[in-house]
Design a protein around this motif. Structure first.
Motif, PDB file in Angstrom:
ATOM      1  N   SER A 188     -15.668  -5.386  -1.237  1.00 25.42           N
ATOM      2  CA  SER A 188     -15.164  -4.822  -3.156  1.00 25.42           C
ATOM      3  C   SER A 188     -15.174  -6.175  -3.494  1.00 25.42           C
ATOM      4  O   SER A 188     -15.565  -6.863  -4.718  1.00 25.42           O
ATOM      5  N   GLY A 189     -14.798  -7.754  -2.833  1.00 23.06           N
ATOM      6  CA  GLY A 189     -14.454  -8.750  -3.432  1.00 23.06           C
ATOM      7  C   GLY A 189     -12.973  -9.209  -3.984  1.00 23.06           C
ATOM      8  O   GLY A 189     -12.710  -9.598  -5.292  1.00 23.06           O
ATOM      9  N   ARG A 190     -12.706  -7.943  -4.056  1.00 20.29           N
ATOM     10  CA  ARG A 190     -10.705  -8.089  -5.840  1.00 20.29           C
ATOM     11  C   ARG A 190      -9.378  -7.425  -3.965  1.00 20.29           C
ATOM     12  O   ARG A 190      -8.761  -7.037  -5.052  1.00 20.29           O
ATOM     13  N   VAL A 191      -9.729  -7.513  -3.447  1.00 19.27           N
ATOM     14  CA  VAL A 191      -8.547  -7.517  -1.768  1.00 19.27           C
ATOM     15  C   VAL A 191      -7.492  -8.518  -2.075  1.00 19.27           C
ATOM     16  O   VAL A 191      -8.500  -9.842  -1.500  1.00 19.27           O
ATOM     17  N   ARG A 192      -6.399  -8.574  -1.904  1.00 20.57           N
ATOM     18  CA  ARG A 192      -5.791  -9.239  -1.750  1.00 20.57           C
ATOM     19  C   ARG A 192      -4.556  -9.358  -0.603  1.00 20.57           C
ATOM     20  O   ARG A 192      -4.734  -8.770   0.008  1.00 20.57           O
ATOM     21  N   PHE A 193      -4.727 -10.554   0.656  1.00 24.02           N
ATOM     22  CA  PHE A 193      -3.734  -9.953   1.622  1.00 24.02           C
ATOM     23  C   PHE A 193      -2.351 -11.052   1.878  1.00 24.02           C
ATOM     24  O   PHE A 193      -2.496 -12.000   1.325  1.00 24.02           O
ATOM     25  N   GLN A 194      -1.950  -9.998   2.868  1.00 28.15           N
ATOM     26  CA  GLN A 194      -0.736 -10.600   3.190  1.00 28.15           C
ATOM     27  C   GLN A 194      -0.777 -10.422   4.660  1.00 28.15           C
ATOM     28  O   GLN A 194      -0.736  -9.590   5.112  1.00 28.15           O
ATOM     29  N   HIS A 195      -0.244 -11.752   5.400  1.00 31.68           N
ATOM     30  CA  HIS A 195      -0.304 -11.363   7.173  1.00 31.68           C
ATOM     31  C   HIS A 195       1.989 -11.056   7.348  1.00 31.68           C
ATOM     32  O   HIS A 195       1.866 -12.073   6.964  1.00 31.68           O
ATOM     33  N   ILE A 196       1.524 -10.394   8.333  1.00 25.36           N
ATOM     34  CA  ILE A 196       3.108 -10.110   8.755  1.00 25.36           C
ATOM     35  C   ILE A 196       2.847 -10.680  10.192  1.00 25.36           C
ATOM     36  O   ILE A 196       2.352 -10.790  11.341  1.00 25.36           O
ATOM     37  N   THR A 197       3.871 -12.542  10.220  1.00 25.01           N
ATOM     38  CA  THR A 197       3.067 -12.816  11.485  1.00 25.01           C
ATOM     39  C   THR A 197       5.120 -12.793  12.222  1.00 25.01           C
ATOM     40  O   THR A 197       5.753 -12.845  11.387  1.00 25.01           O
ATOM     41  N   ARG A 198       4.644 -13.606  13.337  1.00 28.59           N
ATOM     42  CA  ARG A 198       6.213 -13.395  14.434  1.00 28.59           C
ATOM     43  C   ARG A 198       5.783 -15.164  15.202  1.00 28.59           C
ATOM     44  O   ARG A 198       5.090 -15.480  16.035  1.00 28.59           O
ATOM     45  N   LEU A 238      -8.144   2.998  -0.266  1.00 32.42           N
ATOM     46  CA  LEU A 238      -8.613   4.161   0.322  1.00 32.42           C
ATOM     47  C   LEU A 238      -9.912   4.999   0.033  1.00 32.42           C
ATOM     48  O   LEU A 238     -10.472   5.284   0.789  1.00 32.42           O
ATOM     49  N   ASP A 239      -9.214   5.483  -1.687  1.00 35.41           N
ATOM     50  CA  ASP A 239     -10.432   5.773  -2.575  1.00 35.41           C
ATOM     51  C   ASP A 239     -11.402   4.920  -2.572  1.00 35.41           C
ATOM     52  O   ASP A 239     -12.630   5.942  -2.009  1.00 35.41           O
ATOM     53  N   GLU A 240     -11.840   3.792  -2.591  1.00 35.41           N
ATOM     54  CA  GLU A 240     -12.391   3.243  -2.802  1.00 35.41           C
ATOM     55  C   GLU A 240     -13.439   2.796  -1.921  1.00 35.41           C
ATOM     56  O   GLU A 240     -14.797   2.736  -1.709  1.00 35.41           O
ATOM     57  N   ALA A 241     -12.521   2.671  -0.821  1.00 33.20           N
ATOM     58  CA  ALA A 241     -13.680   2.559   0.674  1.00 33.20           C
ATOM     59  C   ALA A 241     -14.080   4.058   1.176  1.00 33.20           C
ATOM     60  O   ALA A 241     -15.022   4.382   1.879  1.00 33.20           O
ATOM     61  N   PHE A 242     -13.839   5.268   1.129  1.00 32.79           N
ATOM     62  CA  PHE A 242     -14.036   6.195   0.854  1.00 32.79           C
ATOM     63  C   PHE A 242     -15.738   6.513  -0.123  1.00 32.79           C
ATOM     64  O   PHE A 242     -16.069   7.110   0.561  1.00 32.79           O
ATOM     65  N   SER A 243     -15.295   6.028  -0.337  1.00 35.77           N
ATOM     66  CA  SER A 243     -16.549   6.268  -1.785  1.00 35.77           C
ATOM     67  C   SER A 243     -17.504   5.318  -1.742  1.00 35.77           C
ATOM     68  O   SER A 243     -18.553   6.213  -1.729  1.00 35.77           O
ATOM     69  N   HIS A 244     -17.595   4.234  -0.946  1.00 35.66           N
ATOM     70  CA  HIS A 244     -18.599   2.913  -0.753  1.00 35.66           C
ATOM     71  C   HIS A 244     -18.501   2.223   0.707  1.00 35.66           C
ATOM     72  O   HIS A 244     -19.529   1.850   0.436  1.00 35.66           O
ATOM     73  N   ALA A 245     -18.116   2.959   1.360  1.00 37.45           N
ATOM     74  CA  ALA A 245     -18.014   2.288   2.715  1.00 37.45           C
ATOM     75  C   ALA A 245     -19.322   3.098   3.527  1.00 37.45           C
ATOM     76  O   ALA A 245     -19.248   4.297   3.317  1.00 37.45           O
ATOM     77  N   LYS A 246     -20.131   2.715   3.366  1.00 36.13           N
ATOM     78  CA  LYS A 246     -21.528   3.008   4.911  1.00 36.13           C
ATOM     79  C   LYS A 246     -21.722   3.045   5.917  1.00 36.13           C
ATOM     80  O   LYS A 246     -22.771   3.945   6.293  1.00 36.13           O
ATOM     81  N   LEU A 247     -21.615   1.771   6.332  1.00 35.45           N
ATOM     82  CA  LEU A 247     -21.750   1.448   7.709  1.00 35.45           C
ATOM     83  C   LEU A 247     -20.630   2.523   8.878  1.00 35.45           C
ATOM     84  O   LEU A 247     -19.382   2.730   8.304  1.00 35.45           O
ATOM     85  N   PRO A 248     -21.265   3.123   9.748  1.00 34.78           N
ATOM     86  CA  PRO A 248     -20.497   3.676  10.720  1.00 34.78           C
ATOM     87  C   PRO A 248     -19.281   3.284  11.176  1.00 34.78           C
ATOM     88  O   PRO A 248     -18.323   3.994  11.834  1.00 34.78           O
ATOM     89  N   SER A 249     -19.593   2.187  11.268  1.00 34.21           N
ATOM     90  CA  SER A 249     -17.982   1.668  11.846  1.00 34.21           C
ATOM     91  C   SER A 249     -17.595   1.464  11.168  1.00 34.21           C
ATOM     92  O   SER A 249     -15.736   1.197  11.110  1.00 34.21           O
ATOM     93  N   ASP A 250     -17.378   1.448   9.498  1.00 34.35           N
ATOM     94  CA  ASP A 250     -16.437   1.619   8.186  1.00 34.35           C
ATOM     95  C   ASP A 250     -15.911   3.252   8.445  1.00 34.35           C
ATOM     96  O   ASP A 250     -14.942   2.782   8.365  1.00 34.35           O
TER      97      ASP A 250
END
Length: 245
Positions: free
Chosen positions: A176-186, A151-163
């Motif tokens: 950032s290229g450094r995020v790992r994902f996990q999806h909860i699926t049903r 969240l801190d990273e996004a707050f500091s670096h996100a520039k697009l209005p949609s972001d």
């Protein structure tokens, strides 16, 4: 790595000026505003709850509701919701944030709790976990879990209005290229069901479910099972198209 006891909070964003159904989160159902049901469902997660609203006078009724229910409330910019989340997380010294939106009155608090437990087992502050990017749950069960670091990273670096307006695109698009994902699926997939409130027809379905079927007391799986056997309920808002980000 997180500390042994990270501070976790669910932050729900709300505003009274919805374009398609203004004031929707305070519309009454069975004598209670929709926001009451939203918060009651979140309480099933047994996590601290916070409300993030705008500083506009139009949201004073939400601030009054929060005060009356002893719900911590952060007020900030109408369009920079990312800044509002960041402000709320900083005020309450949160290490881990669960993001939800207040137009989901029947979300599943127990599902959120399990998602948080899954997240904590990873012990990875670069992880983003959600059940909404790969959609298999009904719309209206959506939640995202991410660290204060992200969240801190996004707050500091996100520039697009949609972001800034939609809080997490900078994170879940991995800018950032450094995020790992996990999806909860049903399984089976029930993403065709719509249990969020954005239009009058959405509200009609939620009101019917709560007043006629006791939906506020049902688990997430029980809600889905109810819709499985009542296609006439599904049809009430099946035509509604979700607004694009």
């Amino acid at each position: 790595m997180f500390s042994s006891s990270p501070r976790i909070g669910v932050i729900s964003q709300a505003r009274m000026t919805s374009t398609r159904l203004p004031g929707k989160v305070l519309l009454p159902v069975a004598g209670q505003p929709l926001l009451h049901y939203h918060l009651a469902r979140l309480q099933q997660s047994e996590l601290p709850l916070y409300l993030a609203i705008t500083s506009n006078a139009t949201d004073n009724p939400l601030a009054d509701f929060a005060a009356a229910t002893y719900l911590p409330c952060t007020r900030g910019d109408e369009h920079d919701v990312l800044a509002r989340y960041h402000q709320c997380a900083a005020e309450h010294e949160l290490d881990l944030i669960v993001r939800v939106t207040s137009d989901c009155p029947l979300l599943d608090g127990q599902l959120i709790a399990e998602g948080v437990r899954t997240y904590l087992r990873q012990a990875d502050p670069r992880l983003y976990l959600s059940n909404a990017l790969e959609r298999t749950f009904p719309r209206g069960f959506d939640f995202e879990v991410f660290s204060r670091e992200l969240l801190d990273e996004a707050f500091s670096h996100a520039k697009l209005p949609s972001d800034r307006e939609h809080v997490t695109p900078y994170i879940h698009q991995n800018r950032s290229g450094r995020v790992r994902f996990q999806h909860i699926t049903r399984t089976p997939d029930r993403s065709q069901y719509r249990l969020t409130v954005d239009t009058a027809d959405d509200f009609t379905l939620i009101r019917t479910l709560i007043e006629d079927f006791g939906a506020a007391e049902l688990s997430g799986d029980e809600l889905i099972a109810l819709l499985d056997v009542h296609p006439e309920l599904v049809a009430i808002n099946q035509h509604v198209e979700q607004k694009k980000l």
